[in-house]
Design an enzyme around this catalytic site. Structure first.
Site, PDB file in Angstrom:
ATOM      1  N   GLU A 143      -7.492   3.967  12.458  1.00  0.00           N
ATOM      2  CA  GLU A 143      -6.342   3.753  13.329  1.00  0.00           C
ATOM      3  C   GLU A 143      -6.162   4.945  14.258  1.00  0.00           C
ATOM      4  OE1 GLU A 143      -2.297   4.407  11.466  1.00  0.00           O
ATOM      5  OE2 GLU A 143      -3.454   3.942   9.642  1.00  0.00           O
TER       6      GLU A 143
ATOM      7  N   ASP B 191       0.857  -1.184   0.000  1.00  0.00           N
ATOM      8  CA  ASP B 191       0.000   0.000   0.000  1.00  0.00           C
ATOM      9  C   ASP B 191       0.889   1.228   0.000  1.00  0.00           C
ATOM     10  OD1 ASP B 191       0.045   1.001   3.093  1.00  0.00           O
ATOM     11  OD2 ASP B 191      -0.050  -1.187   3.032  1.00  0.00           O
TER      12      ASP B 191
END
Length: 267
Positions: free
Chosen positions: A158, A67
């Site tokens: 997150e 990613d």
């Protein structure tokens, strides 16, 4: 920092509750450092990076991917493909006012190099509601098409890089926020978004809510084993196992062979 054409950030400043004599928050403050916020950037800071599994480029039951975000700059996509990448998630947006300035090069370039690609959104529950952020994501590269090469969009949930870990929300409020994002995305695309998170963050900020098992799970753990999954998921779809490696950005395994990766893309 970059601004999105046709989009005004004034509503965010207007929505800030001010004390006497305090100036409204500027857009530059709301998204300060956003280009360096990527999937796992805060997990690595809070949870640490332990031993990294040995990478094998040809296995029978998993596919190597990665990613990237604006943090990586322009990516050499033919080089990534030669190194063994089969898929990639690319950061598209953050909140409702930031777009990755490298998104076009990264998203289209990976597709042209033969990778299965998808876009992800860095969640900012402190700025606006989940539905608004899903719509912003969809309008700036986060859509899905049944071409067999596009993964469902992902929500990066997150630790808060701007302040309080859970963005000032209690567990019930965070669950509602994630649900609003997920359902808005599903209504627009027919697909539930992938949820990126760590078990520790999920436990802390959602009280380990088990209601998202229908969303593919992209789990972050920088170690030689995955460990416990968040409640509601009996299996993971993607494991982000390292924050650096042979591919640009973070390193990931897809949990299955190439035909299952293509099946996820097709829906």
């Amino acid at each position: 920092m970059p601004f999105v054409k046709g989009r005004s950030l004034l509503p965010f400043a207007a929505a800030v509750l001010l004390v006497a004599g305090q100036a409204p928050a500027r857009a530059a403050d709301i998204y300060a450092g956003a280009e360096d916020h990527y999937a796992g950037s805060q997990i690595a800071k809070v949870e640490g990076v332990d031993a990294v599994p040995g990478v094998q480029y040809a296995t029978d039951d998993q596919e190597l991917g990665h990613d990237v975000s604006g943090h990586q700059g322009p990516v050499d996509w033919p080089g990534a493909a030669r190194t063994g990448a089969k898929f990639v998630y690319v950061k598209a947006t953050e909140g409702t006012g930031f777009v990755n300035p490298q998104f076009v090069q990264q998203y289209n370039g990976s597709y042209d190099a033969g990778l299965v690609r998808g876009a992800y959104h860095f969640a900012r529950p402190d700025i606006s509601d989940g539905a608004s952020q899903a719509r912003y994501f969809l309008a700036h590269g986060g859509g899905w098409s049944a071409d067999g090469r596009t993964l469902p969009g992902a929500l990066d949930a997150e630790y808060n890089p701007y302040g309080e870990t859970c963005y000032g929300k209690d567990a019930a409020g965070m669950v509602r926020w994630i649900s609003d994002f997920s359902e808005t995305y599903r209504a627009a695309t027919g697909r539930y978004p992938t949820i990126y998170t760590s078990t520790s963050w999920w436990k802390r900020c959602t009280a380990n809510n088990g209601g998202f098992g229908g969303n593919p799970l992209w789990i972050a753990r920088y170690n030689t084993f995955i460990g416990e999954l968040p409640a509601g998921w009996g299996i993971h779809t993607i494991w982000q196992f390292a924050d650096s490696g042979s591919l640009p950005g973070d390193q990931n395994w897809f949990n299955g062979p190439i035909d299952r990766l293509r099946a996820l893309a097709l829906g």
